[in-house]
Design a protein around this motif. Sequence first.
Motif, PDB file in Angstrom:
ATOM      1  N   PRO A  64       0.766  -1.292  -0.100  1.00  0.00           N
ATOM      2  CA  PRO A  64      -0.030  -0.023   0.131  1.00  0.00           C
ATOM      3  C   PRO A  64       0.820   1.164   0.012  1.00  0.00           C
ATOM      4  CG  PRO A  64      -0.727  -1.630   1.761  1.00  0.00           C
ATOM      5  CD  PRO A  64       0.582  -2.007   1.265  1.00  0.00           C
ATOM      6  N   VAL A  65       0.456   2.371  -0.724  1.00  0.00           N
ATOM      7  CA  VAL A  65       1.285   3.694  -0.787  1.00  0.00           C
ATOM      8  C   VAL A  65       0.654   4.331   0.248  1.00  0.00           C
ATOM      9  CG1 VAL A  65       1.408   5.481  -2.145  1.00  0.00           C
ATOM     10  CG2 VAL A  65       1.313   3.447  -3.450  1.00  0.00           C
ATOM     11  N   LEU A  66       1.692   4.577   1.456  1.00  0.00           N
ATOM     12  CA  LEU A  66       1.238   5.027   2.654  1.00  0.00           C
ATOM     13  C   LEU A  66       2.461   5.943   3.011  1.00  0.00           C
ATOM     14  CD1 LEU A  66      -0.724   5.369   4.759  1.00  0.00           C
ATOM     15  CD2 LEU A  66       0.175   3.587   6.058  1.00  0.00           C
ATOM     16  N   PRO A  67       2.628   7.191   2.747  1.00  0.00           N
ATOM     17  CA  PRO A  67       3.458   8.077   3.305  1.00  0.00           C
ATOM     18  C   PRO A  67       3.429   8.124   5.004  1.00  0.00           C
ATOM     19  CG  PRO A  67       1.823   9.554   2.505  1.00  0.00           C
ATOM     20  CD  PRO A  67       1.655   8.106   1.926  1.00  0.00           C
ATOM     21  N   LEU A  68       4.690   8.191   5.778  1.00  0.00           N
ATOM     22  CA  LEU A  68       4.552   7.947   7.188  1.00  0.00           C
ATOM     23  C   LEU A  68       4.521   9.225   7.715  1.00  0.00           C
ATOM     24  CD1 LEU A  68       4.939   6.001   9.601  1.00  0.00           C
ATOM     25  CD2 LEU A  68       7.423   6.294   9.320  1.00  0.00           C
ATOM     26  N   GLY A  69       3.312   9.206   8.721  1.00  0.00           N
ATOM     27  CA  GLY A  69       3.042  10.692   8.981  1.00  0.00           C
ATOM     28  C   GLY A  69       3.380  10.881  10.645  1.00  0.00           C
ATOM     29  N   ASN A  70       4.298  10.148  11.163  1.00  0.00           N
ATOM     30  CA  ASN A  70       4.795  10.209  12.288  1.00  0.00           C
ATOM     31  C   ASN A  70       6.019   9.980  12.692  1.00  0.00           C
ATOM     32  OD1 ASN A  70       4.672   9.392  15.500  1.00  0.00           O
ATOM     33  ND2 ASN A  70       2.396   9.898  15.310  1.00  0.00           N
ATOM     34  N   HIS A  71       6.911  10.517  13.370  1.00  0.00           N
ATOM     35  CA  HIS A  71       8.277  10.396  13.608  1.00  0.00           C
ATOM     36  C   HIS A  71       8.429   9.411  15.016  1.00  0.00           C
ATOM     37  CE1 HIS A  71       8.496  14.494  12.116  1.00  0.00           C
ATOM     38  NE2 HIS A  71       9.657  14.463  11.925  1.00  0.00           N
ATOM     39  N   LEU A  72       7.311   9.084  15.667  1.00  0.00           N
ATOM     40  CA  LEU A  72       7.486   8.074  16.851  1.00  0.00           C
ATOM     41  C   LEU A  72       6.988   7.019  16.739  1.00  0.00           C
ATOM     42  CD1 LEU A  72       7.098  11.140  19.334  1.00  0.00           C
ATOM     43  CD2 LEU A  72       9.126  10.422  18.518  1.00  0.00           C
ATOM     44  N   VAL A  73       5.729   6.650  16.054  1.00  0.00           N
ATOM     45  CA  VAL A  73       4.978   5.451  15.950  1.00  0.00           C
ATOM     46  C   VAL A  73       4.730   5.137  14.458  1.00  0.00           C
ATOM     47  CG1 VAL A  73       2.728   4.662  16.666  1.00  0.00           C
ATOM     48  CG2 VAL A  73       3.664   6.330  18.038  1.00  0.00           C
ATOM     49  N   MET A  74       4.983   3.783  14.059  1.00  0.00           N
ATOM     50  CA  MET A  74       4.867   3.533  12.874  1.00  0.00           C
ATOM     51  C   MET A  74       3.264   3.181  12.351  1.00  0.00           C
ATOM     52  SD  MET A  74       7.761   3.112  11.580  1.00  0.00           S
ATOM     53  CE  MET A  74       8.122   4.679  12.375  1.00  0.00           C
ATOM     54  N   ALA A  75       2.944   3.285  11.216  1.00  0.00           N
ATOM     55  CA  ALA A  75       1.508   3.246  11.032  1.00  0.00           C
ATOM     56  C   ALA A  75       0.821   1.951  11.179  1.00  0.00           C
ATOM     57  CB  ALA A  75       1.447   3.422   9.241  1.00  0.00           C
ATOM     58  N   ASP A  76       1.601   0.799  11.426  1.00  0.00           N
ATOM     59  CA  ASP A  76       0.925  -0.331  11.792  1.00  0.00           C
ATOM     60  C   ASP A  76       0.785  -0.681  13.300  1.00  0.00           C
ATOM     61  OD1 ASP A  76       3.716  -0.875  11.768  1.00  0.00           O
ATOM     62  OD2 ASP A  76       3.371  -2.720  10.736  1.00  0.00           O
ATOM     63  N   GLN A  77       1.339   0.500  13.929  1.00  0.00           N
ATOM     64  CA  GLN A  77       1.216   0.184  15.592  1.00  0.00           C
ATOM     65  C   GLN A  77       0.200   0.943  15.939  1.00  0.00           C
ATOM     66  OE1 GLN A  77       5.461   1.797  15.998  1.00  0.00           O
ATOM     67  NE2 GLN A  77       5.366   0.569  17.689  1.00  0.00           N
ATOM     68  N   HIS A  78      -0.610   0.462  17.292  1.00  0.00           N
ATOM     69  CA  HIS A  78      -1.504   1.251  17.706  1.00  0.00           C
ATOM     70  C   HIS A  78      -1.147   2.394  18.401  1.00  0.00           C
ATOM     71  CE1 HIS A  78      -3.796  -2.904  18.033  1.00  0.00           C
ATOM     72  NE2 HIS A  78      -4.557  -1.991  17.539  1.00  0.00           N
ATOM     73  N   GLY A  79      -1.932   3.671  18.205  1.00  0.00           N
ATOM     74  CA  GLY A  79      -1.478   4.714  18.626  1.00  0.00           C
ATOM     75  C   GLY A  79      -0.907   5.711  17.560  1.00  0.00           C
ATOM     76  N   TYR A  80      -0.944   5.211  16.223  1.00  0.00           N
ATOM     77  CA  TYR A  80      -0.337   6.107  15.037  1.00  0.00           C
ATOM     78  C   TYR A  80      -1.279   7.181  14.836  1.00  0.00           C
ATOM     79  CZ  TYR A  80       0.705   7.206  10.315  1.00  0.00           C
ATOM     80  OH  TYR A  80       1.065   8.013   9.222  1.00  0.00           O
ATOM     81  N   GLU A  81      -0.997   8.165  14.561  1.00  0.00           N
ATOM     82  CA  GLU A  81      -1.374   9.355  14.130  1.00  0.00           C
ATOM     83  C   GLU A  81      -0.568  10.064  12.978  1.00  0.00           C
ATOM     84  OE1 GLU A  81      -4.521  10.522  15.090  1.00  0.00           O
ATOM     85  OE2 GLU A  81      -5.070   9.499  16.823  1.00  0.00           O
ATOM     86  N   ASP A  82      -1.383  10.411  12.019  1.00  0.00           N
ATOM     87  CA  ASP A  82      -0.572  11.243  10.847  1.00  0.00           C
ATOM     88  C   ASP A  82      -0.610  12.591  11.273  1.00  0.00           C
ATOM     89  OD1 ASP A  82       0.229  12.642   8.710  1.00  0.00           O
ATOM     90  OD2 ASP A  82      -0.688  11.129   6.973  1.00  0.00           O
ATOM     91  N   ASP A  83       0.283  13.242  11.967  1.00  0.00           N
ATOM     92  CA  ASP A  83       0.691  14.596  12.101  1.00  0.00           C
ATOM     93  C   ASP A  83       1.271  15.674  11.327  1.00  0.00           C
ATOM     94  OD1 ASP A  83      -0.677  13.843  14.895  1.00  0.00           O
ATOM     95  OD2 ASP A  83       1.380  13.179  15.316  1.00  0.00           O
ATOM     96  N   SER A  84       1.464  15.004  10.269  1.00  0.00           N
ATOM     97  CA  SER A  84       2.268  15.833   9.157  1.00  0.00           C
ATOM     98  C   SER A  84       1.658  17.071   8.742  1.00  0.00           C
ATOM     99  CB  SER A  84       2.463  14.953   7.811  1.00  0.00           C
ATOM    100  OG  SER A  84       1.298  14.580   7.234  1.00  0.00           O
ATOM    101  N   SER A  85       0.340  17.328   9.019  1.00  0.00           N
ATOM    102  CA  SER A  85      -0.449  18.506   8.532  1.00  0.00           C
ATOM    103  C   SER A  85       0.205  19.601   9.315  1.00  0.00           C
ATOM    104  CB  SER A  85      -1.815  18.356   8.861  1.00  0.00           C
ATOM    105  OG  SER A  85      -2.217  18.125  10.180  1.00  0.00           O
ATOM    106  N   ALA A  86       0.802  19.294  10.457  1.00  0.00           N
ATOM    107  CA  ALA A  86       1.337  20.428  11.334  1.00  0.00           C
ATOM    108  C   ALA A  86       2.512  21.297  10.484  1.00  0.00           C
ATOM    109  CB  ALA A  86       2.186  19.844  12.652  1.00  0.00           C
ATOM    110  N   LEU A  87       3.086  20.451   9.768  1.00  0.00           N
ATOM    111  CA  LEU A  87       3.996  21.306   8.654  1.00  0.00           C
ATOM    112  C   LEU A  87       3.704  22.308   7.790  1.00  0.00           C
ATOM    113  CD1 LEU A  87       7.153  21.619   8.091  1.00  0.00           C
ATOM    114  CD2 LEU A  87       7.040  19.220   6.861  1.00  0.00           C
ATOM    115  N   ALA A  88       2.344  21.981   7.300  1.00  0.00           N
ATOM    116  CA  ALA A  88       1.693  22.517   6.258  1.00  0.00           C
ATOM    117  C   ALA A  88       2.429  22.420   5.076  1.00  0.00           C
ATOM    118  CB  ALA A  88       1.593  24.264   6.523  1.00  0.00           C
ATOM    119  N   PRO A  89       2.655  21.127   4.740  1.00  0.00           N
ATOM    120  CA  PRO A  89       3.584  20.848   3.385  1.00  0.00           C
ATOM    121  C   PRO A  89       2.701  21.374   2.163  1.00  0.00           C
ATOM    122  CG  PRO A  89       2.348  18.550   4.168  1.00  0.00           C
ATOM    123  CD  PRO A  89       1.948  19.943   5.381  1.00  0.00           C
ATOM    124  N   GLY A  90       3.535  21.340   1.129  1.00  0.00           N
ATOM    125  CA  GLY A  90       3.284  21.805  -0.072  1.00  0.00           C
ATOM    126  C   GLY A  90       4.022  22.760  -0.807  1.00  0.00           C
TER     127      GLY A  90
END
Length: 580
Positions: free
Chosen positions: A346-372
């Motif tokens: 699956p195409v899934l960019p990683l959105g967390n520095h501390l928790v992997m996408a297949d771990q419980h507790g994962y949140e995609d926090d990348s919007s805090a950077l306001a990317p683009g």
Amino acid sequence: MPQSHPRPYGTLAVVGAAALGVVLAACSGGGPAPKASDLSSADRAKVSTGGTLRWALDAEPTTLNTFQADATPDTALLAEAVLPTLFTLDQHADATPDPDYLTGVEQTSQQPQTIVYHLNPKAVWSDGKPLSAADFAAQWQALNGRSSAYWTARTDGYDSISSVSQGAGPHDVKVVFAKPYAAWKGLFTPLYPAAATGTADAFNDGSRTRLAADSGPFTLSGLKDLKALDGAAVTAVRNPHWWGAPAKLDAIAFTPAAPDTRLAALRAGKLDVADLSRAVEDGTPVAQAASVPGTVLHRASAPAFLQLTLNGGSGPLADPDLRRAVAQAVDRTAIAEAVLKPLGLPVLPLGNHLVMADQHGYEDDSSALAPGADNATRHLDAAGWHLAAAPAGDAAHRAPAAAPVRTKDGRPLGLTLLIRTGSAEDVQVAKLLTDQLGRIGVPLRTVTVAGDSFFADHVAAGSFDLALFSWPAAAFPVADELPLYAKPAVQPDGSLNNGQNLSATGTDEVDQLLAKAAAALDPSEAARLTTEADTRIWQEAPSLPLFQRPQLVAVRTGVANAGAFGFTAPHFQDLGFTGH
């Protein structure tokens, strides 16, 4: 590489477990889900008894002590087969007590935090001695950092413990903490016998090439010394003293085979289980890896990720506005798609520095950077980095016009990107990054560096602008990752000590949030603090997690319960062959 610096995934030691041994909130968002594991699963009753499984190692381990600086993932794999693992992880890295070693475990007090382990009375070492508080106490003393005589690579949470003693009964172990440590489920795994950790000599030298005793479904009792192997397989045999469900296999031959030799070894019938992730990363087409006769290629997300580190300690990216703008311009989705889609993941960019996408507790926090790219352009303009007029092309020779470059106070902007020699994947990602940054007027020059000097001579020395490398994920996030984001400390002479923070940038707020998360014994509070800390890290932009690494493992047809394990560990007693 200096011992004080952290280790890249796949080249040095596995980062030990440490942090929140708790079940957190489920993965957020509605995007594609990662493939957490992919095994050739079979019911134990359908697995034949007997046979030797040939499992590929990168190289013959230089030590059997997982807590030493030169321990590798192969060291950890051997330890999982022959030493006690108090808690087992599922595919989401949730920890549960292993009943072969623990009949129960409880936290009896929060102030001071007190954990009581109830050992399985049947659990014994290969020398006949029962597992006991003496083994726990010796390991704590070796790893708590209070004696420099022990050559340990890390102290994990052992430095948070104030005492280890026998509990109410002979099979009870009482551990009292001086300060709260939420990662306690990651401690004492693997557990070594007191004879291997009780003295500095035993810890430093004695446990490098042999084990005083082991205690698993398999044993290395026939192995006299690693030095005598000279590249031959490290063979673990069925443990006759094992009290649990007996191992189906007679033996596992852990066979040294460099990544670039494994396909040929599989075709020649010399291996039964071989991780081909590195071979594919280095340029072997995945179609070739998947088409070896008599094997199945299992695919999942590895407990590791590819990250882009930005040097905030020196050079152009020490300017936080410029660093954030460069980070905003990186299209992580495009990079993840280019690498993962051809691999069937699956195409899934990683959105967390501390928790992997297949771990419980994962949140995609990348919007805090306001990317683009648009946001990046606006911030570059606001920071005074303006596009200069592009030089005209040479029409007579049909040379294209050079891309416009940003300048500030007459200084042109240009960055270097470090990648590792031999990685076709790094080259692919570097080209994407060059194109993405070029669109906003930031030229990127790629510098290829040999693996043996990549960290020691360049990254750890701060001699880079951007660096691309893989990083191991923490099975219990936060505590083990604290040093990676800790604000550099000011020395008495005014210089900065970056410690394990390769980006050389940080804030007091991030330090405080991570410390609170690592000490939070309430799962919901730990989850909240972890998310808040990661959000602040994104805003600081010391690094960009790009995607969770692929794990590609070839397994011979008829081999049961092996494959791409992700965060889980093999259930070694259930490995075996079907149809024999």
